[in-house]
Design a protein around this motif. Structure first.
Motif, PDB file in Angstrom:
ATOM      1  N   LEU A 119      58.508 -28.386  16.825  1.00 12.38           N
ATOM      2  CA  LEU A 119      57.245 -28.254  17.397  1.00 12.38           C
ATOM      3  C   LEU A 119      57.332 -27.817  18.767  1.00 12.38           C
ATOM      4  CD1 LEU A 119      55.153 -31.233  16.381  1.00 12.38           C
ATOM      5  CD2 LEU A 119      54.594 -28.992  15.548  1.00 12.38           C
ATOM      6  N   ARG A 127      61.199 -22.969  21.195  1.00 19.04           N
ATOM      7  CA  ARG A 127      60.663 -21.560  21.474  1.00 19.04           C
ATOM      8  C   ARG A 127      61.770 -20.536  21.086  1.00 19.04           C
ATOM      9  NH1 ARG A 127      57.010 -23.485  20.425  1.00 19.04           N
ATOM     10  NH2 ARG A 127      55.051 -23.937  21.510  1.00 19.04           N
ATOM     11  N   GLU A 136      58.152 -16.243  22.521  1.00 17.82           N
ATOM     12  CA  GLU A 136      56.997 -15.808  23.113  1.00 17.82           C
ATOM     13  C   GLU A 136      57.105 -14.081  23.879  1.00 17.82           C
ATOM     14  OE1 GLU A 136      57.043 -19.254  25.325  1.00 17.82           O
ATOM     15  OE2 GLU A 136      55.372 -20.194  24.225  1.00 17.82           O
ATOM     16  N   TYR A 150      53.378 -26.030  10.812  1.00 19.30           N
ATOM     17  CA  TYR A 150      52.423 -25.556  12.134  1.00 19.30           C
ATOM     18  C   TYR A 150      53.600 -25.103  13.066  1.00 19.30           C
ATOM     19  CZ  TYR A 150      50.021 -26.234  16.291  1.00 19.30           C
ATOM     20  OH  TYR A 150      49.388 -25.952  17.586  1.00 19.30           O
ATOM     21  N   GLY A 151      54.735 -25.676  13.115  1.00 14.91           N
ATOM     22  CA  GLY A 151      55.726 -25.336  14.044  1.00 14.91           C
ATOM     23  C   GLY A 151      56.532 -23.859  13.952  1.00 14.91           C
ATOM     24  N   ARG A 206      53.384 -21.303  14.503  1.00 19.55           N
ATOM     25  CA  ARG A 206      52.923 -21.078  15.584  1.00 19.55           C
ATOM     26  C   ARG A 206      54.008 -20.199  16.271  1.00 19.55           C
ATOM     27  NH1 ARG A 206      51.695 -24.911  20.540  1.00 19.55           N
ATOM     28  NH2 ARG A 206      53.708 -25.504  20.414  1.00 19.55           N
ATOM     29  N   SER A 207      55.237 -20.337  16.210  1.00 15.99           N
ATOM     30  CA  SER A 207      56.084 -19.441  17.138  1.00 15.99           C
ATOM     31  C   SER A 207      56.408 -18.210  16.497  1.00 15.99           C
ATOM     32  CB  SER A 207      57.566 -20.211  16.978  1.00 15.99           C
ATOM     33  OG  SER A 207      57.453 -21.447  17.906  1.00 15.99           O
ATOM     34  N   GLY A 244      53.007 -16.012  16.247  1.00 11.78           N
ATOM     35  CA  GLY A 244      52.843 -15.091  17.545  1.00 11.78           C
ATOM     36  C   GLY A 244      54.011 -13.889  17.485  1.00 11.78           C
TER      37      GLY A 244
END
Lengths: 515, 220
Positions: free
Chosen positions: A295, A298, A361, A424-425, A428-429, A432
């Motif tokens: 979670l 990154r 990111e 989810y983890g 999400r990363s 994106g």
């Protein structure tokens, strides 16, 4: 036949040692991996038609389970050797490593494959231990290949933790030997797996229990089972990307294979519940620990490393619940993970080549900048997250079915909750990273002041937005691109349809684990 | 009980207790040379124990095991380590996380725990009963030393002492396994030392000194 699996990588390693020509040792490595893949398929065929390709009690031995592992190892080593030519060539040309380190990489690569192949082929459990220790020594040098501060730290942690762990595994092996010498009336004991299995019901249960706990803790360290997994994220993130793929895709499975072989004997001696509870304990703690770290992580390579811990946990859970579904699911998951995880590392390596970062990111909009890599990577992430219609969905579903049939509702509930967090983890990363709006280098630096972008190594041409480095082109890029496409196709195929021979091989292997 | 057996009992106990003492003594040592000497004495005692057992059990393969242990652990590995220490110019261990008296107490507690728990856990009889308990104690104390000390070289010595304990355990459980396996294991240990030596010099280059407290870049 079996011996050639050992001799061919050895010959390739010798070529890397003796001939200082980049083309020669690159192609020697690919050729050697192609040859052993072919031999592995022949051995699998022999195992299917009932003929064991090696003699029990001999130095090397293969049953259906070994054949399955050998096929997984050789095919993955072939895919990785093709990818290595592209990736390590790029590292050499961009000056990340020098020519000596490049050649050294191929030498160690062949030795690494050799030691990993020795693991499933050893009948003698002490020889198997030596092979697993050998993989640690060789791969630690590969992890530290870049000689940077962080990679030396990761390699040091890796070699110290895994050697300590494997010391306990050897103590466990000794205790199994002691139990067998007690069972044969105080005479000489046995370390051959076939002999130990034959005398398993006569082994002293208290001794076997002690030995098996040491084995699970020892090899579990190497297999990345929580709570003894601490070396894994560092080693995976600091190693050259093709080596991360091998570590994650097959080395962890080799260590888990060690636990499997001992578990068959332990179950015949101690009965089913003890082995099941040990596997549940390590399996569920791995899944939960990995899901929490995923979670917050990154860095794409570290995220994939934690995902490996989660998948090893799933394999341990499937193996623990047992039954025809459980064992089948465990082996199918080993195969799926051995395709899916290396594929994602390959994709990450390509992205690093383009964006010069693996922070999720800072490398957004991959699918627009690199459509093919982005699409393949998205397939890989969906597969790793366990979404249908990919292979891992099938193996995880089979495991849930086996858990439900056994009435293990608590384990099932915890697993589903952790699985949701993992989904989810990951999305999400990586979501994106693949689907987000493409970012040019400058805005990234402004929005993320904590991570100033590295100065570009090549001057940006006018009008360049995403491209900081040219895309990989030419034959090298094409061949590794084809390998990645094939792997994505295999993930999809395993979710929809399992070919007959593979199905029978897994069923036969599951029968061996089932005892 | 025949007289010869009584002799074997007391001699093996004497030697294994000597091995335990060298490991416990590691807790109070500061200089690198003393660490190395403690390891060398420990290895020589292990080789001596194998030779003595070979003599009383009249087992030829144990003589080979003793000779291999003597050469690899008693001569080659200490020599390689001494070379590394001299090259890197490390003379002293820095103050450990836990002070000397406390770590001596913890080591003794570990021995007591092993003795009390193993008498219930695993059933073993004959003259190897005591060596087995000592060997598990050696493994745990070495692990403790590895955790509390900060220099990379000390960790390597702790790891090697752990392997010595492991060999003692293997020896007491199996009366010396077949020679080929022993050779292979010794080879592995030797390879490990060489590779660790490479890393030690690498750490020296990248980190200036070998303090493991500085290896803290990777987290989470």
């Amino acid at each position: 036949m079996l011996l050639s699996l050992i001799l061919i990588p050895l010959a390739a390693a010798l070529i890397c040692l003796l001939i200082d020509s980049r083309r020669v040792y690159e192609y020697a490595t690919v050729l050697s991996c192609t040859a052993i893949s072919g031999i592995a398929l022949v051995i699998a065929g022999a195992a299917l038609s009932g003929g064991i390709a090696g003699s029990p009690g001999g130095a090397i031995y293969a049953d259906a389970l070994s054949a399955f592992m050998v096929v997984v190892i050789t095919l993955l080593s072939l895919a990785t050797s093709v990818y290595s030519i592209e990736y390590m060539g790029g590292e050499l040309e961009h000056g990340h490593i020098d020519a000596k380190a490049h050649r050294y990489y191929y030498l160690l690569y062949n030795l690494f494959i050799l030691t990993m192949l020795l693991v499933p082929l050893a009948d003698n459990l002490a020889v198997m231990w030596m092979a697993i220790e050998g993989t640690t020594l060789v791969s630690a040098l590969l992890v530290g290949l870049y000689r940077k501060r962080s990679s030396v730290e990761a390699a040091w942690k890796y070699i110290i933790l895994c050697t300590v762990g494997i010391t306990f595994a050897l103590l466990g092996t000794f205790i199994f030997y002691y139990a067998s010498s007690g069972a044969s009336g105080g005479g000489r004991g046995a370390l051959e797996w076939t002999a130990l299995l034959a005398m398993a019901p006569r082994l002293n249960p208290a001794t076997v229990r002690l030995g098996f706990i040491l084995i699970v803790v020892g090899y579990g360290t190497k297999a990345g089972l929580a709570p003894v997994h601490n070396w894994l994220p560092d080693a995976h993130s600091e190693a050259p990307t093709p080596i991360s793929a091998l570590l994650s895709g097959i080395l962890l499975n080799c260590a888990f294979y060690g636990i499997l072989r001992f578990a068959v004997i332990a179950r015949a001696s101690l009965g089913y519940p003890f082995v099941r509870d040990m596997m549940f304990l390590f399996g569920i703690s791995s899944v939960v620990a990995a899901s929490i770290f995923m979670l917050i992580q990154r860095n794409a390579k570290r995220l994939l490393a934690y995902s490996s811990i989660e998948h090893m946990g799933i394999i341990a859970l499937s193996f623990g619940v047992g039954g025809p579904f459980g064992f089948y699911a465990a082996l199918l998951h080993i195969l799926n993970h051995a395709i899916g995880k290396p594929l994602m590392f390959f994709v990450t390596g390509r992205i690093k080549g383009r964006y010069d970062t693996v922070e999720t990111e800072q490398a957004a909009g991959v699918i627009k900048a690199m459509p093919l890599v982005g699409a393949v990577g998205f397939i890989g992430i969906m597969a790793l997250a366990g979404a249908p219609p990919f292979g891992m969905f099938v193996s995880e579903f089979l495991m849930l079915k086996a858990l439900a049939a056994g009435g293990h509702w608590v384990i099932m509930g915890v697993f589903l909750a952790a699985g949701g967090m993992v989904f989810y983890g990951l999305l999400r990363s990586f979501g994106g990273m693949f689907l987000g709006a493409p970012t040019s280098p400058a805005p990234v630096g402004q929005s993320m002041p904590a991570h100033p972008p590295a100065p570009p190594r090549i001057p940006l041409p006018v009008g360049a937005d995403v491209d900081r480095r040219p895309a990989v082109r030419g034959f090298r890029g094409l061949s590794s691109g084809i390998v990645m496409l094939l792997m994505a196709a295999a993930l999809l195929m395993l979710g929809l349809y399992i070919p007959g021979p593979l199905d029978r091989l897994i069923t036969l292997s599951a029968g061996i684990i089932g005892g | 009980m025949p007289k010869a057996w009584v002799v074997v009992y007391s001699i093996t106990d004497f030697i294994t207790i000597g091995m335990l003492l060298t490991v416990v003594a590691m807790n109070s040592l500061k200089r690198m040379e003393s660490f190395l000497r403690a390891y060398t004495i420990n290895s020589l005692l292990l080789a001596l124990l194998m030779a003595v057992s070979a003599f009383y059990l009249d087992a030829a393969h144990l003589y080979i095991a003793a000779a291999v242990t003597l050469v690899s652990k008693g001569v080659v590995i200490p020599f390689l380590l001494k070379k590394v220490v001299r090259q890197l110019k490390i003379t002293h261990e820095v103050e450990p996380n836990i002070n000397t008296p406390l770590s001596l107490v913890i080591s003794s507690i570990l021995v007591v725990v092993v003795y009390s728990s193993l008498s219930r856990g695993i059933f073993i009889e004959g003259f190897t009963e005591n060596p087995l308990k000592v060997s598990i104690s050696i493994i745990l104390i070495s692990l403790f030393i590895m955790i509390t000390r900060k220099k990379a070289v000390t960790q390597v010595i702790g790891l090697l002492l752990m392997e010595n304990g492991l060999f003692l355990a293997g020896f007491s459980l199996t009366y010396g396994m077949s020679t080929i396996i022993e050779l292979g294991v010794v080879f592995d240990v030797l390879m490990g030392v060489i590779i660790l030596g490479v890393f030690l010099s690498q750490i020296k280059k990248t980190f200036i000194d070998l303090d493991l407290d500085k290896l803290t870049t990777l987290k989470g």
